[in-house]
Design a protein around this motif. Structure first.
Motif, PDB file in Angstrom:
ATOM      1  N   ASN A   7      -6.564   2.428  -2.382  1.00 49.33           N
ATOM      2  CA  ASN A   7      -5.597   1.468  -1.864  1.00 49.33           C
ATOM      3  C   ASN A   7      -6.306   0.301  -1.174  1.00 49.33           C
ATOM      4  O   ASN A   7      -5.968  -0.862  -1.391  1.00 49.33           O
ATOM      5  CB  ASN A   7      -4.650   2.177  -0.897  1.00 49.33           C
ATOM      6  CG  ASN A   7      -3.646   1.244  -0.293  1.00 49.33           C
ATOM      7  OD1 ASN A   7      -2.938   0.539  -1.002  1.00 49.33           O
ATOM      8  ND2 ASN A   7      -3.575   1.226   1.023  1.00 49.33           N
ATOM      9  N   LEU A   8      -7.286   0.611  -0.346  1.00 47.84           N
ATOM     10  CA  LEU A   8      -8.004  -0.444   0.359  1.00 47.84           C
ATOM     11  C   LEU A   8      -8.759  -1.351  -0.608  1.00 47.84           C
ATOM     12  O   LEU A   8      -8.741  -2.576  -0.474  1.00 47.84           O
ATOM     13  CB  LEU A   8      -8.960   0.164   1.391  1.00 47.84           C
ATOM     14  CG  LEU A   8      -8.284   0.867   2.560  1.00 47.84           C
ATOM     15  CD1 LEU A   8      -9.309   1.622   3.398  1.00 47.84           C
ATOM     16  CD2 LEU A   8      -7.519  -0.120   3.416  1.00 47.84           C
ATOM     17  N   GLN A  43      -5.412  12.548  -0.515  1.00 46.54           N
ATOM     18  CA  GLN A  43      -4.991  11.504   0.420  1.00 46.54           C
ATOM     19  C   GLN A  43      -6.129  10.544   0.756  1.00 46.54           C
ATOM     20  O   GLN A  43      -5.961   9.333   0.715  1.00 46.54           O
ATOM     21  CB  GLN A  43      -4.431  12.126   1.703  1.00 46.54           C
ATOM     22  CG  GLN A  43      -3.895  11.118   2.691  1.00 46.54           C
ATOM     23  CD  GLN A  43      -2.572  10.505   2.274  1.00 46.54           C
ATOM     24  OE1 GLN A  43      -1.781  11.142   1.601  1.00 46.54           O
ATOM     25  NE2 GLN A  43      -2.349   9.279   2.667  1.00 46.54           N
ATOM     26  N   PHE A  80       1.213  10.441   7.311  1.00 43.97           N
ATOM     27  CA  PHE A  80       1.715   9.391   6.415  1.00 43.97           C
ATOM     28  C   PHE A  80       3.173   9.647   6.065  1.00 43.97           C
ATOM     29  O   PHE A  80       3.989   8.720   6.057  1.00 43.97           O
ATOM     30  CB  PHE A  80       0.853   9.309   5.149  1.00 43.97           C
ATOM     31  CG  PHE A  80       1.245   8.186   4.232  1.00 43.97           C
ATOM     32  CD1 PHE A  80       1.137   6.875   4.639  1.00 43.97           C
ATOM     33  CD2 PHE A  80       1.716   8.450   2.956  1.00 43.97           C
ATOM     34  CE1 PHE A  80       1.498   5.836   3.790  1.00 43.97           C
ATOM     35  CE2 PHE A  80       2.076   7.424   2.104  1.00 43.97           C
ATOM     36  CZ  PHE A  80       1.967   6.113   2.520  1.00 43.97           C
ATOM     37  N   THR A 103      -9.856   9.639  10.810  1.00 47.72           N
ATOM     38  CA  THR A 103      -9.595  10.249   9.509  1.00 47.72           C
ATOM     39  C   THR A 103     -10.586  11.379   9.232  1.00 47.72           C
ATOM     40  O   THR A 103     -10.211  12.433   8.729  1.00 47.72           O
ATOM     41  CB  THR A 103      -9.678   9.187   8.396  1.00 47.72           C
ATOM     42  OG1 THR A 103      -8.663   8.217   8.622  1.00 47.72           O
ATOM     43  CG2 THR A 103      -9.487   9.793   7.025  1.00 47.72           C
ATOM     44  N   LEU A 131       0.075   4.127  -2.533  1.00 52.99           N
ATOM     45  CA  LEU A 131      -0.279   5.466  -2.038  1.00 52.99           C
ATOM     46  C   LEU A 131       0.689   6.526  -2.548  1.00 52.99           C
ATOM     47  O   LEU A 131       0.268   7.612  -2.946  1.00 52.99           O
ATOM     48  CB  LEU A 131      -0.301   5.478  -0.506  1.00 52.99           C
ATOM     49  CG  LEU A 131      -1.539   4.861   0.124  1.00 52.99           C
ATOM     50  CD1 LEU A 131      -1.368   4.722   1.630  1.00 52.99           C
ATOM     51  CD2 LEU A 131      -2.783   5.663  -0.187  1.00 52.99           C
ATOM     52  N   GLN A 188      -6.329   6.570  -0.212  1.00 51.37           N
ATOM     53  CA  GLN A 188      -6.456   5.506   0.781  1.00 51.37           C
ATOM     54  C   GLN A 188      -7.623   4.581   0.451  1.00 51.37           C
ATOM     55  O   GLN A 188      -7.523   3.371   0.609  1.00 51.37           O
ATOM     56  CB  GLN A 188      -6.625   6.107   2.179  1.00 51.37           C
ATOM     57  CG  GLN A 188      -5.336   6.660   2.695  1.00 51.37           C
ATOM     58  CD  GLN A 188      -5.481   7.318   4.036  1.00 51.37           C
ATOM     59  OE1 GLN A 188      -4.800   8.269   4.293  1.00 51.37           O
ATOM     60  NE2 GLN A 188      -6.354   6.837   4.892  1.00 51.37           N
ATOM     61  N   GLY A 248       0.810  -1.215   0.000  1.00 48.99           N
ATOM     62  CA  GLY A 248       0.000   0.000   0.000  1.00 48.99           C
ATOM     63  C   GLY A 248       0.838   1.256   0.000  1.00 48.99           C
ATOM     64  O   GLY A 248       0.428   2.276  -0.542  1.00 48.99           O
TER      65      GLY A 248
END
Length: 131
Positions: free
Chosen positions: A45-46, A38, A101, A89, A27, A42, A23
């Motif tokens: 990415n998930l 961002q 990050f 978040t 990212l 994310q 990831g």
């Protein structure tokens, strides 16, 4: 689809399949090369790692390399941590998340450099002791 996308996807998959956290590669690619926010990066990415994670679990399970008694509590509390992470978040927002990050990656890199240095020193010391 361009070559950078292919390389980023491939490296993320390989590193993720090995369990090293691909990831980070994805990212970084999404933030730097695609200029993705961002929070959106994310989310992508998930989503990206659902099929990769399932594939890796199947392969590792077939090789009997998963300790299920260890995994179940980790998984359970990981779900709780994910829910808390989602809530945090929303509270801290994308700007602060960018900074967290970046700091996380820097600290991780420094830890790996220090570990490598200590390992090298330890091997030298072992060689000296053997002589």
């Amino acid at each position: 689809m361009n070559l950078v996308q292919i390389i980023a996807g491939f490296l993320s998959g390989v590193i993720g399949g090995m369990g090293f956290g691909g990831g980070a590669v994805l990212l970084i690619y999404l933030r730097v090369f695609e200029n993705t926010e961002q929070l959106k990066a994310q989310g992508i990415n998930l989503l990206f790692f659902i099929p990769i994670g399932i594939t890796a679990v199947i392969v590792y399970a077939l090789k009997k390399q998963i300790k299920w008694k260890t995994v179940v509590p980790l998984f359970s509390f990981g779900i709780l941590g994910a829910i808390l992470g989602i809530i945090l978040t929303k509270i801290i927002g994308g700007g602060m998340l960018n900074k967290f990050f970046a700091i996380f990656l820097i600290v991780l890199g420094l830890i790996e450099i220090i570990k490598g240095f200590l390992l090298k020193v330890s091997k030298k010391y072992d060689n000296i002791r053997k002589e």
